[in-house]
Design a protein around this motif. Structure first.
Motif, PDB file in Angstrom:
ATOM      1  N   ALA A  61       1.221  -1.255  -0.061  1.00  0.00           N
ATOM      2  CA  ALA A  61       0.150  -0.090   0.022  1.00  0.00           C
ATOM      3  C   ALA A  61       0.424   1.131  -0.301  1.00  0.00           C
ATOM      4  CB  ALA A  61      -0.841  -0.407   1.677  1.00  0.00           C
ATOM      5  N   ASP A  62       0.368   2.221   0.576  1.00  0.00           N
ATOM      6  CA  ASP A  62       0.577   3.789   0.359  1.00  0.00           C
ATOM      7  C   ASP A  62       1.736   3.740   1.034  1.00  0.00           C
ATOM      8  OD1 ASP A  62      -0.415   4.435  -2.453  1.00  0.00           O
ATOM      9  OD2 ASP A  62      -1.824   5.329  -1.298  1.00  0.00           O
ATOM     10  N   GLY A  63       2.901   4.466   1.497  1.00  0.00           N
ATOM     11  CA  GLY A  63       3.402   4.880   2.465  1.00  0.00           C
ATOM     12  C   GLY A  63       4.077   3.617   3.389  1.00  0.00           C
ATOM     13  N   GLY A  64       4.910   2.495   2.101  1.00  0.00           N
ATOM     14  CA  GLY A  64       6.077   2.141   3.267  1.00  0.00           C
ATOM     15  C   GLY A  64       4.718   0.429   3.910  1.00  0.00           C
ATOM     16  N   THR A  65       3.514   0.862   3.624  1.00  0.00           N
ATOM     17  CA  THR A  65       2.804  -0.559   4.169  1.00  0.00           C
ATOM     18  C   THR A  65       2.067  -1.146   3.257  1.00  0.00           C
ATOM     19  OG1 THR A  65       1.079   0.985   3.398  1.00  0.00           O
ATOM     20  CG2 THR A  65       2.126   1.575   6.000  1.00  0.00           C
ATOM     21  N   LEU A  66       1.932  -2.727   4.486  1.00  0.00           N
ATOM     22  CA  LEU A  66       1.060  -3.312   3.239  1.00  0.00           C
ATOM     23  C   LEU A  66      -0.142  -3.882   4.063  1.00  0.00           C
ATOM     24  CD1 LEU A  66       2.457  -6.302   2.262  1.00  0.00           C
ATOM     25  CD2 LEU A  66       1.918  -7.340   4.333  1.00  0.00           C
ATOM     26  N   ASP A  67      -0.516  -4.070   3.414  1.00  0.00           N
ATOM     27  CA  ASP A  67      -2.637  -4.511   3.545  1.00  0.00           C
ATOM     28  C   ASP A  67      -2.316  -6.127   3.596  1.00  0.00           C
ATOM     29  OD1 ASP A  67      -3.281  -1.532   3.747  1.00  0.00           O
ATOM     30  OD2 ASP A  67      -4.399  -1.549   1.245  1.00  0.00           O
ATOM     31  N   ILE A  68      -3.344  -6.542   3.883  1.00  0.00           N
ATOM     32  CA  ILE A  68      -3.463  -7.625   3.985  1.00  0.00           C
ATOM     33  C   ILE A  68      -5.238  -8.050   4.282  1.00  0.00           C
ATOM     34  CG2 ILE A  68      -3.503 -10.165   5.706  1.00  0.00           C
ATOM     35  CD1 ILE A  68      -0.413  -8.291   6.534  1.00  0.00           C
ATOM     36  N   ALA A  69      -5.863  -9.051   3.070  1.00  0.00           N
ATOM     37  CA  ALA A  69      -7.133  -8.593   3.340  1.00  0.00           C
ATOM     38  C   ALA A  69      -7.867 -10.120   3.831  1.00  0.00           C
ATOM     39  CB  ALA A  69      -7.515  -8.528   1.378  1.00  0.00           C
ATOM     40  N   VAL A  70      -7.712  -9.907   5.345  1.00  0.00           N
ATOM     41  CA  VAL A  70      -8.328 -10.660   5.873  1.00  0.00           C
ATOM     42  C   VAL A  70      -9.841 -11.456   5.504  1.00  0.00           C
ATOM     43  CG1 VAL A  70      -9.040 -11.530   8.043  1.00  0.00           C
ATOM     44  CG2 VAL A  70      -7.402 -10.286   7.881  1.00  0.00           C
ATOM     45  N   THR A  71     -10.908 -10.661   5.631  1.00  0.00           N
ATOM     46  CA  THR A  71     -11.664 -10.799   4.401  1.00  0.00           C
ATOM     47  C   THR A  71     -13.158  -9.977   4.168  1.00  0.00           C
ATOM     48  OG1 THR A  71     -14.318 -12.031   5.292  1.00  0.00           O
ATOM     49  CG2 THR A  71     -13.312 -10.541   7.272  1.00  0.00           C
ATOM     50  N   GLU A  72     -13.787 -10.012   3.710  1.00  0.00           N
ATOM     51  CA  GLU A  72     -14.779  -8.307   2.420  1.00  0.00           C
ATOM     52  C   GLU A  72     -15.009  -7.551   3.792  1.00  0.00           C
ATOM     53  OE1 GLU A  72     -18.615  -7.559   0.294  1.00  0.00           O
ATOM     54  OE2 GLU A  72     -18.186  -9.641   0.787  1.00  0.00           O
ATOM     55  N   GLY A  73     -14.408  -6.241   4.201  1.00  0.00           N
ATOM     56  CA  GLY A  73     -14.570  -5.572   5.375  1.00  0.00           C
ATOM     57  C   GLY A  73     -14.180  -5.102   5.830  1.00  0.00           C
ATOM     58  N   PHE A  74     -12.398  -6.462   6.157  1.00  0.00           N
ATOM     59  CA  PHE A  74     -11.287  -5.888   7.329  1.00  0.00           C
ATOM     60  C   PHE A  74     -10.284  -6.267   6.071  1.00  0.00           C
ATOM     61  CE2 PHE A  74     -10.528  -8.720  11.104  1.00  0.00           C
ATOM     62  CZ  PHE A  74      -8.949  -7.912  11.584  1.00  0.00           C
ATOM     63  N   THR A  75      -9.574  -5.024   6.437  1.00  0.00           N
ATOM     64  CA  THR A  75      -7.985  -4.970   5.558  1.00  0.00           C
ATOM     65  C   THR A  75      -7.513  -4.868   7.285  1.00  0.00           C
ATOM     66  OG1 THR A  75      -9.241  -4.676   3.710  1.00  0.00           O
ATOM     67  CG2 THR A  75      -6.473  -4.244   4.689  1.00  0.00           C
ATOM     68  N   ILE A  76      -5.732  -5.610   6.964  1.00  0.00           N
ATOM     69  CA  ILE A  76      -5.040  -4.768   8.015  1.00  0.00           C
ATOM     70  C   ILE A  76      -4.025  -3.977   7.756  1.00  0.00           C
ATOM     71  CG2 ILE A  76      -3.568  -5.535   9.155  1.00  0.00           C
ATOM     72  CD1 ILE A  76      -4.401  -8.589  10.083  1.00  0.00           C
ATOM     73  N   ARG A  77      -3.722  -3.131   7.847  1.00  0.00           N
ATOM     74  CA  ARG A  77      -2.912  -1.619   7.206  1.00  0.00           C
ATOM     75  C   ARG A  77      -1.986  -2.202   8.245  1.00  0.00           C
ATOM     76  NH1 ARG A  77      -5.046   2.548   4.227  1.00  0.00           N
ATOM     77  NH2 ARG A  77      -5.171   1.436   3.006  1.00  0.00           N
ATOM     78  N   THR A  78      -0.282  -2.381   7.691  1.00  0.00           N
ATOM     79  CA  THR A  78       0.660  -2.430   8.676  1.00  0.00           C
ATOM     80  C   THR A  78       2.768  -2.004   8.439  1.00  0.00           C
ATOM     81  OG1 THR A  78       1.766  -3.722  10.590  1.00  0.00           O
ATOM     82  CG2 THR A  78       1.480  -5.086   8.731  1.00  0.00           C
ATOM     83  N   PRO A  79       3.200  -1.371   9.002  1.00  0.00           N
ATOM     84  CA  PRO A  79       4.619  -1.649   7.880  1.00  0.00           C
ATOM     85  C   PRO A  79       5.001  -2.234   7.394  1.00  0.00           C
ATOM     86  CG  PRO A  79       4.161   0.011  10.289  1.00  0.00           C
ATOM     87  CD  PRO A  79       3.305  -1.222  10.039  1.00  0.00           C
ATOM     88  N   ILE A  80       5.845  -2.046   6.730  1.00  0.00           N
ATOM     89  CA  ILE A  80       6.442  -3.206   6.007  1.00  0.00           C
ATOM     90  C   ILE A  80       7.715  -3.046   5.969  1.00  0.00           C
ATOM     91  CG2 ILE A  80       5.299  -2.631   3.923  1.00  0.00           C
ATOM     92  CD1 ILE A  80       5.468  -5.647   3.111  1.00  0.00           C
ATOM     93  N   GLY A  81       8.713  -4.031   5.926  1.00  0.00           N
ATOM     94  CA  GLY A  81      10.007  -3.990   5.527  1.00  0.00           C
ATOM     95  C   GLY A  81      10.791  -4.254   3.618  1.00  0.00           C
ATOM     96  N   THR A  82       9.341  -4.920   3.438  1.00  0.00           N
ATOM     97  CA  THR A  82      10.293  -5.539   1.671  1.00  0.00           C
ATOM     98  C   THR A  82       8.740  -4.965   0.911  1.00  0.00           C
ATOM     99  OG1 THR A  82      10.853  -7.483   0.523  1.00  0.00           O
ATOM    100  CG2 THR A  82       9.911  -7.626   2.368  1.00  0.00           C
ATOM    101  N   SER A  83       8.817  -5.216  -0.149  1.00  0.00           N
ATOM    102  CA  SER A  83       7.286  -4.448  -1.356  1.00  0.00           C
ATOM    103  C   SER A  83       7.248  -5.809  -1.937  1.00  0.00           C
ATOM    104  CB  SER A  83       8.116  -3.229  -1.967  1.00  0.00           C
ATOM    105  OG  SER A  83       8.557  -4.019  -2.833  1.00  0.00           O
ATOM    106  N   ASP A  84       7.786  -7.415  -1.976  1.00  0.00           N
ATOM    107  CA  ASP A  84       7.967  -7.523  -2.786  1.00  0.00           C
ATOM    108  C   ASP A  84       6.849  -9.308  -2.330  1.00  0.00           C
ATOM    109  OD1 ASP A  84       9.678 -10.756  -4.301  1.00  0.00           O
ATOM    110  OD2 ASP A  84       7.999  -9.859  -4.980  1.00  0.00           O
TER     111      ASP A  84
END
Length: 380
Positions: free
Chosen positions: A266-289
């Motif tokens: 996602a933007d700003g060096g974060t990672l989105d984890i799509a857990v289920t519909e209507g629930f996404t976790i957005r957290t800092p990440i060190g790698t984009s791959d």
């Protein structure tokens, strides 16, 4: 200065590249027939460290301790203690002493004679034995009980006699095999702090085997979490708890919620984890791959908030659910929330006040929410 959790003492030789380990297990394997109890294990322990081997029954922790004591010999690999290879050295010639869970006190001997036994076996002069025993009795606060026999003592007092006998010979390393297992909960908690203080006063290296997570977290400078004869992670208690390196360690230490989903940058060096519909976790990440990869996110119950109102940006680091269960534990309240996908989430909140206005109740619709950096991404 930021730190993962509170720091008990500044002692941390493992962070110094020039520091030499006091005990080294080098590619140690131990087999009993075809069963591999310890599997190619390497581990370093430092002088004056309080080190805990933690794991479930059968993980190899007691076997590792017994090899260090000399009661078992490695099938392969080396055990180095203070620069000396222990291969072929019998237990009685090793600079270690072992305290067993059963305490193994002589029932016909007084406290004083139990402590003096090993010193007499070593042929120390009588005056030196008397002086050493007096020191040990004072150290473990049992001067008034010197003439009593084990059956006249409480469980905690017997534990301290066993400890005094173990350290009377002034070993370089004290090995403790489930040392507090026979004590009741309250006494066990008190004794944990006594052991910590005693270890620092004596300046000895303590290696303790335990299956009790709280015991290891309380006493140890570092913990080795073991499974199937291998070390899963070696770190300080705070690092083990706040930054587990795997799903196994996260799940083994304390309570944890683990959310799985497909990851995408996602933007700003974060990672989105799509857990289920209507629930996404957005957290800092060190790698984009990581696009399209399945990732786990572990978060502890105390890091999760529960409320009736939807948080801002609902659905990101938050999800709607139903209050499934509530447990009042005195110092905290534990909430079990069932999400729409069927997953249950545990949240805990400190009871900082005696009374609560309009408390949450069963079967209510509620929201869970948390900060994106309150959990940790799992590698497996």
């Amino acid at each position: 200065m930021k730190s993962l959790g509170s720091i008990r003492r500044s002692f941390a030789p493992w962070t110094d590249p020039s520091a030499k380990p006091y005990i080294s297990f080098r590619n140690v394997t131990k087999k009993f027939g075809t069963f591999v109890a310890v599997d190619d294990l390497s581990l370093d322990i430092y002088h004056r460290e309080f080190f805990a081997l933690l794991g479930a029954s059968g993980c190899g922790k007691s076997t590792l301790l017994r090899m260090l004591a000399g009661f078992e010999q490695p099938t392969s690999g080396e055990i180095i203690l203070d620069g000396v290879n222990m291969a072929g050295t019998p237990p009685y010639r090793r600079p270690v002493n072992m305290m067993f869970q059963s305490y193994a006190l002589f029932p016909h001997m007084t406290v004083e004679k139990n402590i003096a036994f090993g010193l007499k076996q070593d042929g120390l002069p009588k005056n030196e034995i008397a002086e050493r025993v007096a020191q040990m009795l004072k150290l473990v606060k049992l001067e008034k009980f010197a003439a009593r026999k084990p059956h006249q003592l409480s469980g905690g007092q017997r534990q301290r006699v066993a400890l005094a006998r173990s350290i009377a010979k002034r070993p370089k390393v004290l090995l403790l095999d489930e040392p507090l297992g026979a004590l009741d909960k309250k006494l066990r908690e008190e004794t944990q702090f006594e052991l910590m203080d005693l270890q620092q006063d004596l300046g000895l290296t303590f290696v303790v085997v335990t299956h009790d997570q709280e015991e290891a977290m309380t006493m140890a400078d570092r913990i080795a979490v073991m499974a199937a004869g291998k070390v899963s992670q070696v770190a300080t208690p705070a690092e083990i708890y706040e930054a587990p390196n795997s799903r196994f360690v996260a799940d083994f230490i304390g309570d944890v919620n683990i959310f799985d989903g497909l990851a995408s940058p996602a933007d700003g060096g974060t990672l989105d984890i799509a857990v289920t519909e209507g629930f996404t976790i957005r957290t800092p990440i060190g790698t984009s791959d990581v696009r399209g990869a399945s990732r786990g996110f572990a978060i502890r119950p105390e890091k999760i908030r529960v409320s009736r109102e939807a948080p801002m940006n609902a659905g990101v680091n938050s999800a709607k659910g139903e209050m499934w269960d509530i447990a009042y534990l005195g110092d905290m309240t534990v909430y079990i929330v069932k999400l729409k996908n069927g997953q249950t989430v545990k949240a805990s909140m400190l009871n900082a006040q005696r009374s609560v206005e309009n408390p949450l109740g069963y079967d209510e619709d509620v929201w869970i929410s948390f900060d994106g950096d309150a959990g940790v991404l799992l590698k497996d």
